[in-house]
Write a protein that holds these residues in place. Structure first.
Motif, mmCIF file in Angstrom:
data_model
loop_
_atom_site.group_PDB
_atom_site.id
_atom_site.type_symbol
_atom_site.label_atom_id
_atom_site.label_comp_id
_atom_site.label_asym_id
_atom_site.label_seq_id
_atom_site.Cartn_x
_atom_site.Cartn_y
_atom_site.Cartn_z
ATOM 1 N N LEU A 176 0.847 -1.196 0.000
ATOM 2 C CA LEU A 176 0.000 0.000 0.000
ATOM 3 C C LEU A 176 0.882 1.246 0.000
ATOM 4 C CD1 LEU A 176 -2.817 -1.010 2.543
ATOM 5 C CD2 LEU A 176 -2.847 -1.163 0.041
ATOM 6 N N ASP A 177 0.244 2.415 -0.193
ATOM 7 C CA ASP A 177 0.992 3.673 -0.310
ATOM 8 C C ASP A 177 2.091 3.472 -1.352
ATOM 9 O OD1 ASP A 177 1.754 6.273 0.111
ATOM 10 O OD2 ASP A 177 2.665 5.930 2.072
ATOM 11 N N LYS A 178 1.689 2.937 -2.504
ATOM 12 C CA LYS A 178 2.629 2.366 -3.468
ATOM 13 C C LYS A 178 2.803 3.255 -4.697
ATOM 14 C CE LYS A 178 3.583 -2.252 -5.334
ATOM 15 N NZ LYS A 178 3.021 -3.605 -5.528
ATOM 16 N N ALA A 179 3.406 4.428 -4.497
ATOM 17 C CA ALA A 179 3.699 5.308 -5.627
ATOM 18 C C ALA A 179 4.814 4.688 -6.464
ATOM 19 C CB ALA A 179 4.123 6.684 -5.127
ATOM 20 N N PRO A 180 4.825 4.939 -7.776
ATOM 21 C CA PRO A 180 5.890 4.385 -8.625
ATOM 22 C C PRO A 180 7.270 4.814 -8.144
ATOM 23 C CG PRO A 180 4.107 5.276 -9.967
ATOM 24 C CD PRO A 180 3.827 5.696 -8.551
ATOM 25 N N HIS A 181 8.208 3.893 -8.177
ATOM 26 C CA HIS A 181 9.605 4.155 -7.822
ATOM 27 C C HIS A 181 9.761 4.704 -6.404
ATOM 28 C CE1 HIS A 181 10.061 3.569 -12.101
ATOM 29 N NE2 HIS A 181 9.345 4.644 -12.361
ATOM 30 N N SER A 182 8.919 4.229 -5.504
ATOM 31 C CA SER A 182 9.007 4.695 -4.123
ATOM 32 C C SER A 182 9.006 3.512 -3.168
ATOM 33 C CB SER A 182 7.843 5.627 -3.792
ATOM 34 O OG SER A 182 6.632 4.904 -3.715
ATOM 35 N N ALA A 183 9.319 3.793 -1.908
ATOM 36 C CA ALA A 183 9.314 2.763 -0.872
ATOM 37 C C ALA A 183 7.882 2.526 -0.421
ATOM 38 C CB ALA A 183 10.177 3.225 0.308
ATOM 39 N N ASP A 184 7.349 1.352 -0.688
ATOM 40 C CA ASP A 184 5.956 1.099 -0.311
ATOM 41 C C ASP A 184 5.863 0.552 1.107
ATOM 42 O OD1 ASP A 184 6.738 -1.512 -0.520
ATOM 43 O OD2 ASP A 184 5.307 -2.097 -2.059
ATOM 44 N N PHE A 185 4.646 0.283 1.530
ATOM 45 C CA PHE A 185 4.353 -0.287 2.843
ATOM 46 C C PHE A 185 3.784 -1.671 2.592
ATOM 47 C CE2 PHE A 185 1.355 -0.921 6.429
ATOM 48 C CZ PHE A 185 2.258 -0.814 7.492
ATOM 49 N N TYR A 186 4.461 -2.689 3.086
ATOM 50 C CA TYR A 186 4.132 -4.065 2.737
ATOM 51 C C TYR A 186 3.498 -4.807 3.914
ATOM 52 C CZ TYR A 186 4.875 -8.958 1.381
ATOM 53 O OH TYR A 186 4.700 -10.289 1.090
ATOM 54 N N ILE A 187 2.461 -5.564 3.606
ATOM 55 C CA ILE A 187 1.752 -6.371 4.593
ATOM 56 C C ILE A 187 1.809 -7.830 4.155
ATOM 57 C CG2 ILE A 187 -0.487 -6.819 5.691
ATOM 58 C CD1 ILE A 187 -1.236 -3.909 4.911
ATOM 59 N N GLU A 188 2.193 -8.696 5.063
ATOM 60 C CA GLU A 188 2.217 -10.129 4.758
ATOM 61 C C GLU A 188 1.562 -10.900 5.894
ATOM 62 O OE1 GLU A 188 5.708 -11.927 2.910
ATOM 63 O OE2 GLU A 188 5.672 -13.469 4.470
ATOM 64 N N ILE A 189 0.591 -11.712 5.534
ATOM 65 C CA ILE A 189 -0.106 -12.576 6.484
ATOM 66 C C ILE A 189 0.112 -14.005 6.026
ATOM 67 C CG2 ILE A 189 -2.277 -13.097 7.635
ATOM 68 C CD1 ILE A 189 -1.379 -10.201 7.997
ATOM 69 N N GLY A 190 0.926 -14.760 6.773
ATOM 70 C CA GLY A 190 1.254 -16.098 6.315
ATOM 71 C C GLY A 190 1.490 -17.083 7.437
ATOM 72 N N LEU A 191 1.839 -18.303 7.059
ATOM 73 C CA LEU A 191 2.045 -19.366 8.030
ATOM 74 C C LEU A 191 3.388 -19.229 8.745
ATOM 75 C CD1 LEU A 191 0.689 -22.433 6.026
ATOM 76 C CD2 LEU A 191 -0.519 -21.011 7.690
ATOM 77 N N LYS A 192 4.442 -18.898 7.990
ATOM 78 C CA LYS A 192 5.770 -18.763 8.590
ATOM 79 C C LYS A 192 6.030 -17.349 9.082
ATOM 80 C CE LYS A 192 7.896 -22.409 5.773
ATOM 81 N NZ LYS A 192 8.933 -22.712 4.755
ATOM 82 N N HIS A 193 5.494 -16.383 8.356
ATOM 83 C CA HIS A 193 5.747 -14.988 8.709
ATOM 84 C C HIS A 193 4.473 -14.167 8.586
ATOM 85 C CE1 HIS A 193 10.090 -15.580 8.720
ATOM 86 N NE2 HIS A 193 9.981 -16.183 7.549
#
Length: 217
Positions: free
Chosen positions: A87-104
């Motif tokens: 999210l907050d994913k402008a081109p060529h920029s540092a985005d904000f990443y969300i991961e919901i998973g079994l290991k992490h």
């Protein structure tokens, strides 16, 4: 969003990581994917009100594919063990990443092994005012939330054009400029999970803003 159901799906998928099982349970997957997108849309709207430079990112645009790229990683399983989105994913920029998973389960942001031009721009920014980045990293609340920069590959020597005795050589050697906040499954399942995400997002924002400014100069 029913994260209990999402974890259950991922557990069964990893026990049957093949196209035949996915085809037989595609309705379940699509239902979860649609719910995740709706959840992302709501989170995107909430975070867009936090600061004026937020880059709106609809859930459909932010969500990652669940298929692994077997062309470049033929030894990986067919499907990932997580749902992920930026999210907050402008081109060529540092985005904000969300991961919901079994290991992490994690919240992350920054630049993961950026292209040479972006990496050079970040290093030039550090050369100019690296003390600002270091101050962000040293802030007690930041260290408590993220620990420090994500540990990834580093150069052995100084990057080309920079002195080995540069005051910020420990930063300049990095190839990745990102931070990670690990989550527990229990935190994901709590009713205040959205509030947790917003708090971590706000704590990470000055770091990402420094990188974005560096990358665009």
């Amino acid at each position: 969003m029913n994260f209990h159901d999402l974890f259950q799906f991922l557990e069964e998928l990893q026990q049957n990581n093949n196209k035949e099982w996915m085809d037989a349970h595609r309705k379940w997957y699509k239902s979860l994917r649609n719910d995740f997108i709706v959840w992302l849309d709501d989170l995107d709207l909430t975070m867009s009100q936090l600061h004026s430079d937020y880059y709106p990112t609809p859930g459909k645009k932010g969500i990652n594919r669940i298929n692994n790229n077997l062309m470049f990683h033929p030894n990986k399983p067919v499907y990932k063990d997580h749902f992920g989105a930026g999210l907050d994913k402008a081109p060529h920029s540092a985005d904000f990443y969300i991961e919901i998973g079994l290991k992490h389960c994690m919240l992350a942001g920054g630049f993961w092994r950026p292209d040479p031009k972006t990496l050079r721009s970040i290093r030039e920014a550090i050369d100019y005012d690296g003390e600002k980045l270091q101050a962000l990293l040293d802030k007690p609340s930041f260290k408590k939330t993220f620990g420090g920069l994500y540990e990834d590959e580093k150069l052995t020597n100084a990057p080309k054009g920079f002195s080995q005795d540069h005051p910020h050589i420990h930063l300049l050697r990095n190839k990745t400029f990102a931070v990670v906040h690990e989550l527990t499954k229990k935190e994901v399942l709590k009713e205040d999970f959205k509030d947790k995400i917003v708090a971590v997002y706000k704590g990470m924002l000055p770091f990402r803003q420094y990188l974005n400014k560096a990358a665009t100069v």
